[in-house]
Structure formats: C-alpha cells, structure tokens
Design an enzyme around this catalytic site. Sequence first.
Site, mmCIF file in Angstrom:
data_model
loop_
_atom_site.group_PDB
_atom_site.id
_atom_site.type_symbol
_atom_site.label_atom_id
_atom_site.label_comp_id
_atom_site.label_asym_id
_atom_site.label_seq_id
_atom_site.Cartn_x
_atom_site.Cartn_y
_atom_site.Cartn_z
ATOM 1 N NE ARG A 141 12.661 11.456 3.990
ATOM 2 C CZ ARG A 141 12.828 12.568 4.710
ATOM 3 N NH1 ARG A 141 11.766 13.225 5.165
ATOM 4 N NH2 ARG A 141 14.037 13.023 4.983
ATOM 5 C CE LYS A 166 15.797 8.495 6.638
ATOM 6 N NZ LYS A 166 16.599 8.397 5.393
ATOM 7 C CG HIS A 237 12.773 8.919 -2.868
ATOM 8 N ND1 HIS A 237 12.111 9.286 -1.712
ATOM 9 C CD2 HIS A 237 14.081 9.222 -2.660
ATOM 10 C CE1 HIS A 237 12.987 9.761 -0.842
ATOM 11 N NE2 HIS A 237 14.186 9.734 -1.402
ATOM 12 N NE ARG A 240 13.063 13.293 0.039
ATOM 13 C CZ ARG A 240 13.010 14.160 1.044
ATOM 14 N NH1 ARG A 240 11.994 15.003 1.141
ATOM 15 N NH2 ARG A 240 13.982 14.205 1.944
ATOM 16 C CG HIS A 263 18.049 16.125 3.485
ATOM 17 N ND1 HIS A 263 18.535 16.472 2.240
ATOM 18 C CD2 HIS A 263 17.285 15.010 3.277
ATOM 19 C CE1 HIS A 263 18.097 15.621 1.339
ATOM 20 N NE2 HIS A 263 17.333 14.723 1.937
ATOM 21 C CE1 TYR A 272 18.191 14.990 -4.802
ATOM 22 C CE2 TYR A 272 18.600 15.896 -2.622
ATOM 23 C CZ TYR A 272 17.973 14.974 -3.437
ATOM 24 O OH TYR A 272 17.150 14.029 -2.890
#
Length: 302
Positions: A141, A166, A237, A240, A263, A272
């Site tokens: 990120r 995150k 982003h 990414r 994640h 994705y």
Amino acid sequence: MTSHPSDRPVSALRARMIEDMRVRGFSEKTGSDYFATCAFAAFIGRSPATATAEDLRRFQHHQAQTGVRPPSINSAVAALRFFFTVTLDRPPDLARRLTVVREPRRLPAVLSVEEVTLLLQAAPGPKYTAAFATAYGAGLRVSEVVALKAGDVDSARMLLRVEQGKGRKDRHAMLSPQLLELLRAWWREGRRLGMLLPRGWLFPGRNPIEPLSTPQLNRAVHAASEAAGIKKRVSPHTLRHSFATHLLEQDTDIRVIQVLLGHAKLDTTALYTRVANTTIRTVTSPLDRLALLTAERLRTGA
C-alpha cells in the site's frame, strides 16, 4: 462530585473521545473520527451529547442529500457509534439507529506489464523508480511504501519488513532480485546526495528526517503516468492491484497472494479473479462445451 460525560463542554468531549481511541490503539483513525464528530456537532448546532435518534436520522439524510460518498458515511457511523457507546457510555440503542451504507464493489484498474514498464521508465529519478517498483514488486500500500526504513530491507532472506500495516499488523513482503537491484541503485544515489540517513527513511521527503508523504508519491505517479502516455487513471494503489492481478495470471495460489497483500479475508483477495485475464480466458464457456458435444455426436452418429 464527578460530572457525567454528557455534562461536559463539547471540546472536552472531543478530547475524551480522542483519549478513548488512543487507549484502544486507534491512533490512525483519530483524525477522521474527530472530524466526523465535529461535523455532526455542527449539524445539530449543540453538544452531540444531547443528540436524539431523530438528530442522527436527519444527519444521515443530510449526508445522503449532499452527496457524501458511502466510505465517508460509514466512517462517520463508526465514529459516532464509538462516541456514543464508549465516550458517553450511553445505551447502544441510540447508536444502532445509524445505518451503514452498502458500497458498490468496483473492479480495480490494472496496468499491463508493458504499462508498468513505461511507468517505471517515466519515474522522475531513482528514488521514485524504486518507490514505484516497491509498490508493484512487493504489492505494498502507498502508506506502507513511504513508511519503509532502510533497515526493513532484508537482502539475506529476500524479504521486506512492513511494520504496522493496515490493521496495525506487522508482516513480511516479498523482495525480488530485480527490486533489490533498484533499491540498491537508489541507496547509492541517495547516500551520494546525503538524503539517506543512518537508520532513516528508505524514501525520505524533501527534508531527509521526514518520510516521503503519500500525496507526494501520488503526484509523482500521476505525473509519470501522464508522461508515459498511459490513458488509465493511475495511482500508487493501481500498482498494488497490478501486482495481485499479474500474480494470479501466473497461476499463483490465491491464498499466497492473500498473505503477500496482508488481507485479513480471502474474499478481499478474490476480487482480483474478476480482472485476471488469463483466469477468464482459461475457463471454457458452456456454449463452447455444447458445441463440442454436438460435434462429437455428429462424428459418432449417436
């Protein structure tokens, strides 16, 4: 005699809320949550401690009418729920009146391998080349890229250490040989220019004691994208997203990609699969299977 939180001035309540959030490790959200409570207080024109269910309903209606986007509305919902249930210690019934808005899930923009190459070539100098390559080559990120320090590059184990990403979680990201070469090229140039300090930031800003800011990196990506003639809307982003999509197109296990991206839920990574071209192309349409069965029956006379 100790006063109840709802009896205190608005400024004291906001300070108390920030303290409550910091105690719980919510420092990254402090700014946006503080702003949400300020907006609510300004809307009702009095202390939010006196708010009623009707005030909350009117505030959410006002947000919808003025075009506030779902992520901002939901951020305000989380902030106000925290404010009422934790800071004011009021029964949860009031906070339940706040409604979370469903956000439409849009497909992320993805660059082709050729477009990534053009973007890296258009980067304004070795620092930005290395920063762009880190976002793409490790799938980080933008906040994680700018927070890297020189000591986070582990060339012996070929890993990048990502601290407090995150969700306030540490993790390791992949460090490819090509990315390591670009980082070393930037390291040599940065040391020559006196921009890289011992135990300092890997991508310093104009002042070496401060890291490159996310807006600076965003602006550099936009400028490079325009210079490279890329028509898509590109941000850090996007790199990414491209990392994840290209790995999926190389048949990398989606659970591995989930770990690399950091994640928490596989559902997030599964997005994705909707943009991976090779995944789509390798699926046989039922119409094609029907045609194959028909041809087989004609051949065999069945």
